[in-house]
Design a protein around this motif. Sequence first.
Motif, PDB file in Angstrom:
ATOM      1  N   ARG A  19      12.761   9.947  -6.877  1.00  0.00           N
ATOM      2  CA  ARG A  19      11.388   9.578  -7.209  1.00  0.00           C
ATOM      3  C   ARG A  19      10.622   9.055  -5.991  1.00  0.00           C
ATOM      4  O   ARG A  19       9.437   9.319  -5.831  1.00  0.00           O
ATOM      5  N   TYR A  20      11.275   8.311  -5.118  1.00  0.00           N
ATOM      6  CA  TYR A  20      10.580   7.648  -4.015  1.00  0.00           C
ATOM      7  C   TYR A  20      10.850   8.229  -2.633  1.00  0.00           C
ATOM      8  O   TYR A  20      10.060   8.038  -1.714  1.00  0.00           O
ATOM      9  N   GLY A  21      11.980   8.900  -2.454  1.00  0.00           N
ATOM     10  CA  GLY A  21      12.443   9.295  -1.124  1.00  0.00           C
ATOM     11  C   GLY A  21      11.447  10.058  -0.274  1.00  0.00           C
ATOM     12  O   GLY A  21      11.137   9.663   0.851  1.00  0.00           O
ATOM     13  N   SER A  22      10.920  11.163  -0.790  1.00  0.00           N
ATOM     14  CA  SER A  22      10.028  11.987   0.026  1.00  0.00           C
ATOM     15  C   SER A  22       8.724  11.266   0.351  1.00  0.00           C
ATOM     16  O   SER A  22       8.179  11.428   1.443  1.00  0.00           O
ATOM     17  N   GLN A  23       8.238  10.454  -0.579  1.00  0.00           N
ATOM     18  CA  GLN A  23       7.017   9.690  -0.315  1.00  0.00           C
ATOM     19  C   GLN A  23       7.234   8.677   0.806  1.00  0.00           C
ATOM     20  O   GLN A  23       6.366   8.505   1.669  1.00  0.00           O
ATOM     21  N   LEU A  24       8.400   8.026   0.790  1.00  0.00           N
ATOM     22  CA  LEU A  24       8.710   7.052   1.836  1.00  0.00           C
ATOM     23  C   LEU A  24       8.784   7.732   3.199  1.00  0.00           C
ATOM     24  O   LEU A  24       8.256   7.219   4.187  1.00  0.00           O
ATOM     25  N   VAL A  25       9.415   8.895   3.253  1.00  0.00           N
ATOM     26  CA  VAL A  25       9.540   9.630   4.518  1.00  0.00           C
ATOM     27  C   VAL A  25       8.166  10.042   5.039  1.00  0.00           C
ATOM     28  O   VAL A  25       7.853   9.856   6.223  1.00  0.00           O
ATOM     29  N   GLU A  26       7.335  10.601   4.174  1.00  0.00           N
ATOM     30  CA  GLU A  26       6.006  11.064   4.604  1.00  0.00           C
ATOM     31  C   GLU A  26       5.124   9.910   5.077  1.00  0.00           C
ATOM     32  O   GLU A  26       4.421  10.031   6.084  1.00  0.00           O
ATOM     33  N   LEU A  27       5.156   8.793   4.369  1.00  0.00           N
ATOM     34  CA  LEU A  27       4.370   7.637   4.814  1.00  0.00           C
ATOM     35  C   LEU A  27       4.889   7.109   6.148  1.00  0.00           C
ATOM     36  O   LEU A  27       4.111   6.690   7.005  1.00  0.00           O
ATOM     37  N   GLY A  28       6.198   7.133   6.344  1.00  0.00           N
ATOM     38  CA  GLY A  28       6.774   6.709   7.617  1.00  0.00           C
ATOM     39  C   GLY A  28       6.303   7.580   8.765  1.00  0.00           C
ATOM     40  O   GLY A  28       5.987   7.085   9.852  1.00  0.00           O
ATOM     41  N   LYS A  29       6.227   8.878   8.527  1.00  0.00           N
ATOM     42  CA  LYS A  29       5.721   9.796   9.562  1.00  0.00           C
ATOM     43  C   LYS A  29       4.258   9.500   9.879  1.00  0.00           C
ATOM     44  O   LYS A  29       3.846   9.543  11.045  1.00  0.00           O
ATOM     45  N   THR A  30       3.477   9.213   8.857  1.00  0.00           N
ATOM     46  CA  THR A  30       2.054   8.898   9.054  1.00  0.00           C
ATOM     47  C   THR A  30       1.896   7.636   9.891  1.00  0.00           C
ATOM     48  O   THR A  30       1.065   7.586  10.804  1.00  0.00           O
ATOM     49  N   VAL A  31       2.699   6.626   9.601  1.00  0.00           N
ATOM     50  CA  VAL A  31       2.622   5.363  10.347  1.00  0.00           C
ATOM     51  C   VAL A  31       2.938   5.588  11.821  1.00  0.00           C
ATOM     52  O   VAL A  31       2.313   4.995  12.701  1.00  0.00           O
ATOM     53  N   ARG A  32       3.879   6.486  12.116  1.00  0.00           N
ATOM     54  CA  ARG A  32       4.282   6.742  13.507  1.00  0.00           C
ATOM     55  C   ARG A  32       3.393   7.761  14.228  1.00  0.00           C
ATOM     56  O   ARG A  32       3.550   7.976  15.418  1.00  0.00           O
ATOM     57  N   ASN A  33       2.470   8.373  13.515  1.00  0.00           N
ATOM     58  CA  ASN A  33       1.619   9.406  14.097  1.00  0.00           C
ATOM     59  C   ASN A  33       0.546   8.762  14.980  1.00  0.00           C
ATOM     60  O   ASN A  33      -0.464   8.264  14.505  1.00  0.00           O
ATOM     61  N   THR A  34       0.743   8.809  16.291  1.00  0.00           N
ATOM     62  CA  THR A  34      -0.175   8.135  17.227  1.00  0.00           C
ATOM     63  C   THR A  34      -1.506   8.850  17.386  1.00  0.00           C
ATOM     64  O   THR A  34      -2.434   8.300  17.973  1.00  0.00           O
ATOM     65  N   SER A  35      -1.631  10.061  16.849  1.00  0.00           N
ATOM     66  CA  SER A  35      -2.919  10.757  16.946  1.00  0.00           C
ATOM     67  C   SER A  35      -3.907  10.279  15.874  1.00  0.00           C
ATOM     68  O   SER A  35      -5.085  10.596  15.947  1.00  0.00           O
ATOM     69  N   LEU A  36      -3.425   9.497  14.911  1.00  0.00           N
ATOM     70  CA  LEU A  36      -4.305   8.951  13.881  1.00  0.00           C
ATOM     71  C   LEU A  36      -4.930   7.643  14.350  1.00  0.00           C
ATOM     72  O   LEU A  36      -4.401   6.971  15.239  1.00  0.00           O
ATOM     73  N   SER A  37      -6.008   7.260  13.707  1.00  0.00           N
ATOM     74  CA  SER A  37      -6.660   5.990  14.059  1.00  0.00           C
ATOM     75  C   SER A  37      -5.776   4.827  13.624  1.00  0.00           C
ATOM     76  O   SER A  37      -4.928   4.959  12.727  1.00  0.00           O
ATOM     77  N   ALA A  38      -5.999   3.697  14.263  1.00  0.00           N
ATOM     78  CA  ALA A  38      -5.221   2.497  13.925  1.00  0.00           C
ATOM     79  C   ALA A  38      -5.432   2.110  12.463  1.00  0.00           C
ATOM     80  O   ALA A  38      -4.485   1.719  11.775  1.00  0.00           O
ATOM     81  N   SER A  39      -6.648   2.237  11.966  1.00  0.00           N
ATOM     82  CA  SER A  39      -6.907   1.847  10.567  1.00  0.00           C
ATOM     83  C   SER A  39      -6.182   2.779   9.594  1.00  0.00           C
ATOM     84  O   SER A  39      -5.682   2.321   8.557  1.00  0.00           O
ATOM     85  N   ASP A  40      -6.102   4.073   9.906  1.00  0.00           N
ATOM     86  CA  ASP A  40      -5.353   4.998   9.050  1.00  0.00           C
ATOM     87  C   ASP A  40      -3.861   4.666   9.056  1.00  0.00           C
ATOM     88  O   ASP A  40      -3.196   4.721   8.017  1.00  0.00           O
ATOM     89  N   ARG A  41      -3.345   4.321  10.227  1.00  0.00           N
ATOM     90  CA  ARG A  41      -1.927   3.971  10.332  1.00  0.00           C
ATOM     91  C   ARG A  41      -1.630   2.663   9.609  1.00  0.00           C
ATOM     92  O   ARG A  41      -0.589   2.537   8.954  1.00  0.00           O
ATOM     93  N   ILE A  42      -2.546   1.704   9.696  1.00  0.00           N
ATOM     94  CA  ILE A  42      -2.361   0.427   8.994  1.00  0.00           C
ATOM     95  C   ILE A  42      -2.400   0.652   7.491  1.00  0.00           C
ATOM     96  O   ILE A  42      -1.594   0.091   6.736  1.00  0.00           O
ATOM     97  N   GLN A  43      -3.330   1.484   7.031  1.00  0.00           N
ATOM     98  CA  GLN A  43      -3.424   1.798   5.605  1.00  0.00           C
ATOM     99  C   GLN A  43      -2.130   2.467   5.122  1.00  0.00           C
ATOM    100  O   GLN A  43      -1.607   2.129   4.056  1.00  0.00           O
ATOM    101  N   ALA A  44      -1.609   3.392   5.899  1.00  0.00           N
ATOM    102  CA  ALA A  44      -0.348   4.049   5.548  1.00  0.00           C
ATOM    103  C   ALA A  44       0.806   3.050   5.553  1.00  0.00           C
ATOM    104  O   ALA A  44       1.686   3.108   4.689  1.00  0.00           O
ATOM    105  N   ALA A  45       0.802   2.126   6.503  1.00  0.00           N
ATOM    106  CA  ALA A  45       1.859   1.106   6.563  1.00  0.00           C
ATOM    107  C   ALA A  45       1.821   0.211   5.330  1.00  0.00           C
ATOM    108  O   ALA A  45       2.870  -0.142   4.778  1.00  0.00           O
TER     109      ALA A  45
END
Length: 84
Positions: A23-49
């Motif tokens: 139920r949670y695994g793939s969502q956790l992985v995808e959000l983790g990738k978003t948090v580590r994506n340095t091409s995104l804005s800081a606010s997007d990464r904070i929201q994902a975190a």
Amino acid sequence: MGRSSNDYDDMTSYEQFQKIEDRYGSQLVELGKTVRNTSLSASDRIQAANKLLDLYNRFVAECTACLLYTSPSPRDRQKSRMPS
């Protein structure tokens, strides 16, 4: 939100954990990738975190409830005090 212990009555602890992880695994992985994506804005990464932290807390709470429910209590090992 979370599951009640009755949702897991007919499953082993491993099966219960697998169901929660599914139920949670793939969502956790995808959000983790978003948090580590340095091409995104800081606010997007904070929201994902923040979403990642919320989802992780729900995952842990559900796993804990599952494990607590399946763990035998000391009373389960004691003989009844009621006379036969």
